[in-house]
Design an enzyme around this catalytic site. Structure first.
Site, PDB file in Angstrom:
ATOM      1  N   VAL A 138       0.850  -1.189   0.000  1.00  0.00           N
ATOM      2  CA  VAL A 138       0.000   0.000   0.000  1.00  0.00           C
ATOM      3  C   VAL A 138       0.887   1.241   0.000  1.00  0.00           C
ATOM      4  O   VAL A 138       1.890   1.288   0.723  1.00  0.00           O
ATOM      5  CB  VAL A 138      -0.927  -0.021   1.238  1.00  0.00           C
ATOM      6  CG1 VAL A 138      -1.553   1.344   1.473  1.00  0.00           C
ATOM      7  CG2 VAL A 138      -2.014  -1.072   1.060  1.00  0.00           C
TER       8      VAL A 138
ATOM      9  N   CYS B 107      -3.186  -9.661   4.496  1.00  0.00           N
ATOM     10  CA  CYS B 107      -2.956  -8.389   5.185  1.00  0.00           C
ATOM     11  C   CYS B 107      -3.737  -8.340   6.500  1.00  0.00           C
ATOM     12  O   CYS B 107      -4.965  -8.452   6.502  1.00  0.00           O
ATOM     13  CB  CYS B 107      -3.346  -7.223   4.285  1.00  0.00           C
ATOM     14  SG  CYS B 107      -2.921  -5.657   5.025  1.00  0.00           S
TER      15      CYS B 107
ATOM     16  N   LYS C 210      -2.407 -14.276  -2.372  1.00  0.00           N
ATOM     17  CA  LYS C 210      -1.275 -14.145  -1.439  1.00  0.00           C
ATOM     18  C   LYS C 210      -1.808 -14.405  -0.040  1.00  0.00           C
ATOM     19  O   LYS C 210      -2.741 -13.725   0.405  1.00  0.00           O
ATOM     20  CB  LYS C 210      -0.693 -12.734  -1.546  1.00  0.00           C
ATOM     21  CG  LYS C 210       0.423 -12.441  -0.562  1.00  0.00           C
ATOM     22  CD  LYS C 210       1.151 -11.161  -0.957  1.00  0.00           C
ATOM     23  CE  LYS C 210       2.199 -10.751   0.050  1.00  0.00           C
ATOM     24  NZ  LYS C 210       1.653  -9.970   1.160  1.00  0.00           N
TER      25      LYS C 210
ATOM     26  N   HIS D 106       3.372 -15.583   2.424  1.00  0.00           N
ATOM     27  CA  HIS D 106       4.127 -14.787   3.388  1.00  0.00           C
ATOM     28  C   HIS D 106       4.282 -15.674   4.627  1.00  0.00           C
ATOM     29  O   HIS D 106       3.283 -15.965   5.300  1.00  0.00           O
ATOM     30  CB  HIS D 106       3.357 -13.488   3.696  1.00  0.00           C
ATOM     31  CG  HIS D 106       4.025 -12.640   4.729  1.00  0.00           C
ATOM     32  ND1 HIS D 106       3.420 -11.544   5.291  1.00  0.00           N
ATOM     33  CD2 HIS D 106       5.256 -12.725   5.307  1.00  0.00           C
ATOM     34  CE1 HIS D 106       4.246 -10.985   6.166  1.00  0.00           C
ATOM     35  NE2 HIS D 106       5.358 -11.685   6.198  1.00  0.00           N
TER      36      HIS D 106
ATOM     37  N   ASN E  43       7.686 -15.377   0.380  1.00  0.00           N
ATOM     38  CA  ASN E  43       7.719 -13.973   0.816  1.00  0.00           C
ATOM     39  C   ASN E  43       7.946 -13.894   2.321  1.00  0.00           C
ATOM     40  O   ASN E  43       7.532 -14.775   3.064  1.00  0.00           O
ATOM     41  CB  ASN E  43       6.384 -13.297   0.426  1.00  0.00           C
ATOM     42  CG  ASN E  43       6.251 -11.901   1.014  1.00  0.00           C
ATOM     43  OD1 ASN E  43       5.332 -11.650   1.787  1.00  0.00           O
ATOM     44  ND2 ASN E  43       7.145 -11.012   0.662  1.00  0.00           N
TER      45      ASN E  43
ATOM     46  N   ALA F 220       9.206  -7.269  -0.420  1.00  0.00           N
ATOM     47  CA  ALA F 220       8.493  -6.037  -0.086  1.00  0.00           C
ATOM     48  C   ALA F 220       9.486  -5.019   0.486  1.00  0.00           C
ATOM     49  O   ALA F 220      10.008  -4.164  -0.235  1.00  0.00           O
ATOM     50  CB  ALA F 220       7.364  -6.321   0.898  1.00  0.00           C
TER      51      ALA F 220
HETATM   52  C1  FNR Z   1       2.824  -4.465   2.913  1.00  0.00           C
HETATM   53  N1  FNR Z   1       2.281  -5.735   2.684  1.00  0.00           N
HETATM   54  C2  FNR Z   1       1.155  -5.851   1.893  1.00  0.00           C
HETATM   55  N2  FNR Z   1       0.700  -7.090   1.526  1.00  0.00           N
HETATM   56  C3  FNR Z   1      -0.322  -7.231   0.655  1.00  0.00           C
HETATM   57  O1  FNR Z   1      -0.690  -8.350   0.314  1.00  0.00           O
HETATM   58  N3  FNR Z   1      -0.942  -6.122   0.145  1.00  0.00           N
HETATM   59  C4  FNR Z   1      -0.550  -4.865   0.480  1.00  0.00           C
HETATM   60  O2  FNR Z   1      -1.108  -3.870  -0.041  1.00  0.00           O
HETATM   61  C5  FNR Z   1       0.509  -4.706   1.403  1.00  0.00           C
HETATM   62  N4  FNR Z   1       0.936  -3.451   1.802  1.00  0.00           N
HETATM   63  C6  FNR Z   1       2.126  -3.316   2.465  1.00  0.00           C
HETATM   64  C7  FNR Z   1       2.672  -2.046   2.649  1.00  0.00           C
HETATM   65  C8  FNR Z   1       3.910  -1.902   3.238  1.00  0.00           C
HETATM   66  C9  FNR Z   1       4.507  -0.525   3.398  1.00  0.00           C
HETATM   67  C10 FNR Z   1       4.628  -3.063   3.684  1.00  0.00           C
HETATM   68  C11 FNR Z   1       5.981  -2.924   4.311  1.00  0.00           C
HETATM   69  C12 FNR Z   1       4.070  -4.310   3.521  1.00  0.00           C
HETATM   70  C13 FNR Z   1       3.003  -6.947   3.114  1.00  0.00           C
HETATM   71  C14 FNR Z   1       4.113  -7.288   2.126  1.00  0.00           C
HETATM   72  O3  FNR Z   1       3.618  -7.531   0.831  1.00  0.00           O
HETATM   73  C15 FNR Z   1       4.899  -8.512   2.583  1.00  0.00           C
HETATM   74  O4  FNR Z   1       4.046  -9.616   2.683  1.00  0.00           O
HETATM   75  C16 FNR Z   1       5.604  -8.327   3.942  1.00  0.00           C
HETATM   76  O5  FNR Z   1       6.185  -7.054   4.059  1.00  0.00           O
HETATM   77  C17 FNR Z   1       6.694  -9.370   4.135  1.00  0.00           C
HETATM   78  O6  FNR Z   1       7.625  -9.337   3.095  1.00  0.00           O
HETATM   79  P1  FNR Z   1       9.098  -8.695   3.260  1.00  0.00           P
HETATM   80  O7  FNR Z   1       8.910  -7.270   3.671  1.00  0.00           O
HETATM   81  O8  FNR Z   1       9.784  -9.447   4.355  1.00  0.00           O
HETATM   82  O9  FNR Z   1       9.750  -8.856   1.935  1.00  0.00           O
END
Ligand code: FNR
Length: 473
Positions: A17, A113, A152, A180, A211, A239
């Site tokens: 987001v 999420c 996801k 994730h 992830n 992410a």
């Molecule tokens: C997210 N994440 C997330 N997941 C998702 O499915 N839809 C989304 O819109 C979001 N938004 C979002 C915003 C921000 C700023 C962060 C940091 C994370 C979760 C993200 O996709 C991911 O699953 C997690 O951050 C874990 O992965 P990393 O950060 O360890 O690579």
């Protein structure tokens, strides 16, 4: 026609987001990401959007009724962008997927999420406890759109339950499952459960996208391979590592952050990204340097111009603006450029025109012409009602003349210009001269105005004289 997007052996920019908007996605692709996910977009908002081809920016915009652009994409990412949706309703999900499918490579449903904006109404991680709903949504999408559908998820408290869920998901016909490796209640600082992802990857035949490794496993491109090995998944999704430095996708190694931020800003300007969104992304990249001199300037910036100034990119800003303006001009036919095409918007007469200050003599404006004309017709004075929209603070004005309303459908940078534009629409629609230089009676009015000014000066002089004669000074 290009083939369907494959999720096997890919590296992806994860959905985020606010971060996963167009400039960040294009940058990640430039650096080597194979697939880029949009930020999560909620179905209720998306379903109200209309699809608009933005010829100036060369983008496809999905625009909400309040004129906010909810999702923006372009040809450059069409084969690689995954549209992520927040939904808890199969029919609405399908309606949104059908709206965007022509412009994206795949549709993803967010089932991981844990944030309130996502879980409320049963979306995001809330879906994990409603497998019937998951199945209904995915089946509807898979059967209803031509592009691949994915989802996801987060892991469930036991591996067994997680495997039961993903096997059920696989049967719906999805093209891939992103996992994730954290439980619903775990925070980003908790270690990722690679063993769960490995269990899922071993149990399914569709590609699994691992992830959750950004915090302690994936710092550079080389770590991506290690994360694949640790999880047994053929694909990886990043992410935070990408949010902090999108050049993490570069096989030749990451670039200095300052260069990356400049490249980010170049895309942000080119696509006229909302300044507050660009600022947010730049602050994420600045991270612990957000209190540095540069960080403070970025935080204080209120516009793309000020962001550019913070990085010494004033010239790039000017040049990009000029290019967009030139494209805007070139797109307009002579009639449209003059704004002569009338369209009704409810009871308002509209034309698509901008107020061109340079077309009018210094002391004359269309507003003055309209006022002058109304006086001569013994009509009430025109009234102007102006609104400002949130996303770029632009103005639009509607002028009412004898109970009839007129406005330009284009938005202006200032209230003054918006009012002038609405006056031009009114004058042109009524076929009244508007005061442009070279127009027949402009010179006459200009002369009259000069005479009025001289007369006023003369009156003042005479009054003073009278006072002097009275000896009352
Ligand atoms: C997210 N994440 C997330 N997941 C998702 O499915 N839809 C989304 O819109 C979001 N938004 C979002 C915003 C921000 C700023 C962060 C940091 C994370 C979760 C993200 O996709 C991911 O699953 C997690 O951050 C874990 O992965 P990393 O950060 O360890 O690579």
């Amino acid at each position: 026609m290009a083939g369907r997007l494959s999720f096997s052996n890919i590296t992806a920019l994860a959905p985020m987001v606010r971060v996963g908007t167009l400039p960040m996605r294009l940058l990640a692709l430039d650096y080597g990401a194979d697939v880029v996910y949009s930020e999560e977009l909620i179905d209720i908002k998306m379903v109200q959007c209309r699809r608009v081809e933005n010829e100036v920016l060369q983008t496809v915009d999905f625009v909400a009724p309040d004129d906010r652009v909810m999702f923006q994409t372009c040809a450059k990412e069409k084969q690689r962008v995954v549209f992520q949706m927040g939904t808890a309703d199969p029919d609405r999900a399908l309606a949104v997927a059908r709206l965007v499918q022509k412009d994206v490579a795949a549709i993803d449903v967010n089932m991981g999420c844990p944030k309130e904006y996502s879980t409320k109404g049963g979306m995001g991680a809330a879906l994990l406890s409603d497998p019937d709903k998951i199945e209904a949504i995915l089946r509807k999408l898979v059967g209803g759109v031509a592009v691949p559908v994915t989802c996801k998820i987060r892991i469930l408290p036991s591996l067994e339950d997680t495997l039961t869920l993903v096997r059920r998901i696989e049967k719906t016909g999805v093209a891939a499952i992103a996992v994730h490796g954290r439980f619903k209640d775990e925070r980003p600082r908790h270690p990722v459960h690679c063993d769960y992802i490995r269990g899922v990857a071993g149990a399914l035949s569709v590609p699994v996208v691992a992830n959750g490794g950004s915090l302690d496993l994936v710092k550079s491109y080389d770590d991506i391979r290690a994360f694949k090995e640790a999880t047994g998944a053929s694909s990886v999704m990043l992410a935070r590592a990408a949010m902090w430095n999108p050049s993490v996708f570069r096989s030749a190694g990451p670039l200095p952050l300052h260069d990356v931020m400049i490249q980010y800003l170049t895309y942000a300007l080119r696509y006229d990204n909302h300044a507050f969104n660009s600022k947010y992304c730049l602050c994420q990249m600045l991270r612990d340097k957000v209190e540095s001199a540069l960080g403070k300037r970025v935080q204080a910036a209120q516009s793309n111009r000020e962001l550019s100034e913070a990085y010494g990119l004033e010239e790039l800003f000017q040049q990009t603006q000029a290019e967009l303006e030139a494209r805007r001009d070139a797109l307009l036919s002579p009639e449209r450029r003059r704004g002569d095409v009338i369209a009704m918007d409810g009871d308002v007469t509209t034309m698509a025109l901008k107020f061109q200050r340079r077309e009018y003599p210094p002391q004359l404006t269309p507003k003055m012409f309209l006022l002058e004309w109304s006086r001569r017709q013994k009509m009430e004075q025109p009234t102007y009602q102006t609104v400002q929209r949130a996303q770029d603070r632009a103005f639009q004005s509607t002028v009412t003349v004898q109970d009839r309303k007129y406005r330009s459908s284009l938005w202006e940078k200032s209230k003054k210009f918006a009012e002038q534009a609405s006056a031009v629409v009114c004058l042109r629609a009524l076929g009244i001269p508007e005061g442009r230089a070279g127009e027949e009676n402009v010179e006459r009015l200009h002369k009259r105005k000069m005479e009025d000014t001289c007369n006023a000066d003369e009156d003042k002089r005479k009054k003073k004289q009278v006072m002097n004669d009275d000896g009352s000074l």
